[in-house]
Design a protein around this motif. Structure first.
Motif, PDB file in Angstrom:
ATOM      1  N   GLY A  41     110.498 -46.423  16.039  1.00  0.00           N
ATOM      2  CA  GLY A  41     110.919 -45.617  17.174  1.00  0.00           C
ATOM      3  C   GLY A  41     109.767 -44.944  17.888  1.00  0.00           C
ATOM      4  O   GLY A  41     108.935 -44.287  17.257  1.00  0.00           O
ATOM      5  N   LEU A  42     109.708 -45.105  19.199  1.00  0.00           N
ATOM      6  CA  LEU A  42     108.708 -44.446  20.039  1.00  0.00           C
ATOM      7  C   LEU A  42     109.374 -43.233  20.676  1.00  0.00           C
ATOM      8  O   LEU A  42     110.244 -43.381  21.531  1.00  0.00           O
ATOM      9  CB  LEU A  42     108.185 -45.412  21.104  1.00  0.00           C
ATOM     10  N   SER A  43     109.022 -42.057  20.260  1.00  0.00           N
ATOM     11  CA  SER A  43     109.534 -40.732  20.611  1.00  0.00           C
ATOM     12  C   SER A  43     110.307 -40.178  19.421  1.00  0.00           C
ATOM     13  O   SER A  43     110.896 -40.931  18.620  1.00  0.00           O
ATOM     14  CB  SER A  43     110.419 -40.716  21.868  1.00  0.00           C
ATOM     15  N   THR A  44     110.315 -38.881  19.327  1.00  0.00           N
ATOM     16  CA  THR A  44     110.932 -38.217  18.172  1.00  0.00           C
ATOM     17  C   THR A  44     112.425 -38.509  18.055  1.00  0.00           C
ATOM     18  O   THR A  44     112.893 -38.885  16.972  1.00  0.00           O
ATOM     19  CB  THR A  44     110.672 -36.701  18.239  1.00  0.00           C
ATOM     20  N   PRO A  45     113.222 -38.352  19.116  1.00  0.00           N
ATOM     21  CA  PRO A  45     114.657 -38.607  18.954  1.00  0.00           C
ATOM     22  C   PRO A  45     114.970 -40.053  18.567  1.00  0.00           C
ATOM     23  O   PRO A  45     115.816 -40.297  17.696  1.00  0.00           O
ATOM     24  CB  PRO A  45     115.248 -38.259  20.329  1.00  0.00           C
ATOM     25  N   VAL A  46     114.279 -41.008  19.188  1.00  0.00           N
ATOM     26  CA  VAL A  46     114.548 -42.421  18.885  1.00  0.00           C
ATOM     27  C   VAL A  46     114.179 -42.729  17.438  1.00  0.00           C
ATOM     28  O   VAL A  46     114.930 -43.383  16.700  1.00  0.00           O
ATOM     29  CB  VAL A  46     113.771 -43.339  19.856  1.00  0.00           C
ATOM     30  N   TRP A  47     113.022 -42.242  17.007  1.00  0.00           N
ATOM     31  CA  TRP A  47     112.590 -42.468  15.617  1.00  0.00           C
ATOM     32  C   TRP A  47     113.541 -41.814  14.629  1.00  0.00           C
ATOM     33  O   TRP A  47     113.955 -42.437  13.651  1.00  0.00           O
ATOM     34  CB  TRP A  47     111.172 -41.934  15.448  1.00  0.00           C
ATOM     35  N   TRP A  48     113.907 -40.571  14.865  1.00  0.00           N
ATOM     36  CA  TRP A  48     114.742 -39.846  13.898  1.00  0.00           C
ATOM     37  C   TRP A  48     116.132 -40.474  13.783  1.00  0.00           C
ATOM     38  O   TRP A  48     116.682 -40.582  12.685  1.00  0.00           O
ATOM     39  CB  TRP A  48     114.835 -38.380  14.291  1.00  0.00           C
ATOM     40  N   GLU A  49     116.681 -40.893  14.884  1.00  0.00           N
ATOM     41  CA  GLU A  49     117.983 -41.580  14.822  1.00  0.00           C
ATOM     42  C   GLU A  49     117.868 -42.872  14.022  1.00  0.00           C
ATOM     43  O   GLU A  49     118.767 -43.217  13.239  1.00  0.00           O
ATOM     44  CB  GLU A  49     118.490 -41.865  16.240  1.00  0.00           C
ATOM     45  N   ALA A  50     116.770 -43.603  14.198  1.00  0.00           N
ATOM     46  CA  ALA A  50     116.566 -44.831  13.422  1.00  0.00           C
ATOM     47  C   ALA A  50     116.420 -44.528  11.936  1.00  0.00           C
ATOM     48  O   ALA A  50     116.950 -45.246  11.078  1.00  0.00           O
ATOM     49  CB  ALA A  50     115.332 -45.572  13.935  1.00  0.00           C
ATOM     50  N   VAL A  51     115.698 -43.455  11.615  1.00  0.00           N
ATOM     51  CA  VAL A  51     115.528 -43.064  10.214  1.00  0.00           C
ATOM     52  C   VAL A  51     116.877 -42.771   9.571  1.00  0.00           C
ATOM     53  O   VAL A  51     117.166 -43.227   8.450  1.00  0.00           O
ATOM     54  CB  VAL A  51     114.595 -41.836  10.118  1.00  0.00           C
ATOM     55  N   LEU A  52     117.715 -42.029  10.252  1.00  0.00           N
ATOM     56  CA  LEU A  52     119.013 -41.683   9.679  1.00  0.00           C
ATOM     57  C   LEU A  52     119.943 -42.886   9.590  1.00  0.00           C
ATOM     58  O   LEU A  52     120.853 -42.906   8.753  1.00  0.00           O
ATOM     59  CB  LEU A  52     119.663 -40.559  10.492  1.00  0.00           C
ATOM     60  N   ARG A  53     119.703 -43.893  10.410  1.00  0.00           N
ATOM     61  CA  ARG A  53     120.455 -45.141  10.287  1.00  0.00           C
ATOM     62  C   ARG A  53     119.878 -46.046   9.198  1.00  0.00           C
ATOM     63  O   ARG A  53     120.481 -47.076   8.870  1.00  0.00           O
ATOM     64  CB  ARG A  53     120.439 -45.915  11.608  1.00  0.00           C
ATOM     65  N   GLY A  54     118.727 -45.702   8.673  1.00  0.00           N
ATOM     66  CA  GLY A  54     118.058 -46.558   7.704  1.00  0.00           C
ATOM     67  C   GLY A  54     117.464 -47.801   8.330  1.00  0.00           C
ATOM     68  O   GLY A  54     117.350 -48.846   7.687  1.00  0.00           O
ATOM     69  N   GLU A  55     117.023 -47.688   9.578  1.00  0.00           N
ATOM     70  CA  GLU A  55     116.532 -48.837  10.347  1.00  0.00           C
ATOM     71  C   GLU A  55     115.035 -49.001  10.172  1.00  0.00           C
ATOM     72  O   GLU A  55     114.256 -48.110  10.511  1.00  0.00           O
ATOM     73  CB  GLU A  55     116.883 -48.639  11.818  1.00  0.00           C
ATOM     74  N   SER A  56     114.633 -50.145   9.670  1.00  0.00           N
ATOM     75  CA  SER A  56     113.221 -50.392   9.385  1.00  0.00           C
ATOM     76  C   SER A  56     112.504 -50.992  10.590  1.00  0.00           C
ATOM     77  O   SER A  56     113.083 -51.742  11.375  1.00  0.00           O
ATOM     78  CB  SER A  56     113.084 -51.347   8.197  1.00  0.00           C
ATOM     79  N   GLY A  57     111.206 -50.642  10.699  1.00  0.00           N
ATOM     80  CA  GLY A  57     110.357 -51.241  11.726  1.00  0.00           C
ATOM     81  C   GLY A  57     109.368 -52.234  11.149  1.00  0.00           C
ATOM     82  O   GLY A  57     108.440 -52.653  11.846  1.00  0.00           O
ATOM     83  N   ILE A  58     109.546 -52.617   9.901  1.00  0.00           N
ATOM     84  CA  ILE A  58     108.639 -53.577   9.265  1.00  0.00           C
ATOM     85  C   ILE A  58     109.079 -54.988   9.606  1.00  0.00           C
ATOM     86  O   ILE A  58     110.248 -55.350   9.426  1.00  0.00           O
ATOM     87  CB  ILE A  58     108.615 -53.362   7.736  1.00  0.00           C
ATOM     88  N   ARG A  59     108.138 -55.790  10.088  1.00  0.00           N
ATOM     89  CA  ARG A  59     108.452 -57.155  10.519  1.00  0.00           C
ATOM     90  C   ARG A  59     107.161 -57.976  10.507  1.00  0.00           C
ATOM     91  O   ARG A  59     106.081 -57.425  10.293  1.00  0.00           O
ATOM     92  CB  ARG A  59     109.076 -57.139  11.914  1.00  0.00           C
ATOM     93  N   PRO A  60     107.241 -59.279  10.750  1.00  0.00           N
ATOM     94  CA  PRO A  60     106.006 -60.074  10.816  1.00  0.00           C
ATOM     95  C   PRO A  60     105.047 -59.562  11.892  1.00  0.00           C
ATOM     96  O   PRO A  60     105.474 -59.143  12.972  1.00  0.00           O
ATOM     97  CB  PRO A  60     106.509 -61.478  11.144  1.00  0.00           C
TER      98      PRO A  60
END
Length: 427
Positions: A41-60
């Protein structure tokens, strides 16, 4: 929260009176702004919402061809179009990490609501952490040197690679002329920088932009990471970075981090700011053996003492989470010694981003502050349960709603650096 504290933990120190409910003397450094550039997530709200959803940014890896390397997964910041976010005059003189840092700093200052023009000329500074410097910029100039000759090397190479360049560029762009600096302690750096900023506030500085943002996702940087021998070689994003798991076999590298606006509590109160919380305690130790839990445990004990906090006041721990069996075991043993086996909820949201070098600990600090605000512990993704030799209450699967007042954040940097910080909810 643990119900009893082991005998060796400090009892809560008596506090002096605090002005109108604005915290104890240990809580004088408050966070009034957060800026984030993270792989999920780029920006605090976008990142935090992704964290609470358990959404990973790890990829190839997509920033370069990684097929010939043994490790091919990374945490890359999504949606970052340099030309859209950075002034054109700065593009030729900045590395990827500095561009990410400039955007995070801008968000943090905007979030704080501070009017910088209202501050004294030398009343605000910048203290950041770095680990590798501008690796991608340096690689590009080396390529120009060897393929075209020295006359084709940019004059900006004289500083664009340097560890202090994020501090310098943030200071120049925002006219922050107060005390500034840089800390180079790898993954521990984000906490060390915040601690140095806290010291400056005690000396009378009103505000410091602090934390860490890092990036070395280029062939030269990747070779350095791989040479360290601690990266996972797995090719499945959901199985490559599994801290505290019996299947742990290394970590995934990511880019990004968080920058915070750290402000004197009285100044923040006077202008009507609403802090996220206070940085109440900090300590650092050095122990070159990462499998020895004593250094990390001492850092935590000293940070609690600095905060005047007893062990049973800690409601959640944000773990360093190395992703290697011996280091994970050492951290789990340290936590069990401090709080008792399974004595306090432990989480590692960095499983969604990878380890971010100098940016990792400040991103955990941001997560801790938002957890205190929202009264929820974010999950450790992809790990179903800790290994039997890791006696911790690891929060997995989904967020855990919980009454939270105090969080402990731990970080270990390559080479023996240990750091711990205690943050408290806003009064």
């Amino acid at each position: 929260m643990s119900t009893t504290a082991p005998a060796h933990l400090p009892s809560a120190a008596p506090h002096g009176s605090a002005p109108s409910g604005r915290g104890t003397p240990a809580d004088r450094a408050v966070v009034t702004g957060i800026g984030v550039a993270a792989p999920n997530g780029l920006s605090t709200p976008v990142w935090w919402e992704a964290v609470l959803r358990g959404e990973s940014g790890i990829r190839p890896v997509s920033r370069f061809e990684s097929g010939r390397y043994p490790s091919s997964l990374a945490g890359e910041v999504p949606g970052f179009v340099d030309a859209d976010l950075i002034p054109s005059r700065l593009l030729p003189q900045t590395d990827r990490m500095t561009r990410l840092a400039l955007v995070a700093a801008e968000e943090a200052l905007r979030d704080s609501g501070i009017g910088l023009e209202e501050l004294p000329e030398y009343g605000a500074g910048v203290i950041t952490a770095a680990s590798a410097g501008g690796f991608e910029f340096g690689q590009r100039e080396l390529e120009a040197l060897w393929s075209k000759g020295g006359q084709h090397v940019s004059a900006y190479q004289s500083f664009a690679w340097f560890y202090a360049v994020n501090t310098g560029q943030i200071s120049i762009r925002n006219n922050l002329r107060g005390p500034s600096g840089v800390l180079v302690t790898e993954q521990a750096g984000g906490l060390d920088a915040v601690a140095q900023a806290r010291r400056q506030l005690r000396r009378g500085v009103r505000l410091v932009v602090t934390g860490g943002v890092d990036s070395a996702l280029c062939p030269w940087g990747w070779a350095a990471h791989i040479a360290g021998g601690r990266m996972s070689t797995g090719d499945r994003p959901d199985r490559a970075y599994l801290p505290f798991s019996a299947d742990a076999d290394g970590h995934v590298v990511g880019e990004g981090g968080a920058l915070l606006v750290l402000e004197d509590a009285d100044s923040a109160h006077a202008r009507g700011a609403r802090p996220y919380g206070a940085v109440a305690g900090y300590a650092a130790t050095f122990d070159p053996d990462p499998s020895d839990p004593s250094g990390l445990r001492r850092a935590a004990e000293l940070a609690l003492a600095d905060a005047g906090a007893a062990g049973d006041e800690v409601d959640v721990v944000f773990a360093d989470a190395a992703g290697e069996r011996d280091q994970d075991r050492a951290e789990a043993v340290a936590l069990a010694d401090l709080f008792g086996p399974n004595g306090v909820p432990v989480t590692a949201p960095k499983t969604m981003t990878g380890r971010l070098s100098a940016g990792g600990a400040s991103l955990d600090l941001a997560a801790a502050l938002l957890s205190l605000r929202d009264q929820v512990v974010p999950p450790t993704v992809n790990v179903t349960a800790p290994a039997e030799d890791c006696p911790i209450d690891l929060v997995t699967g989904r967020p855990r709603p919980l009454a939270l007042r105090t969080a402990l954040v731990l970080a270990r940097g390559r080479g023996g650096f240990n750091a711990a910080a205690v943050v408290r909810a806003a009064s």
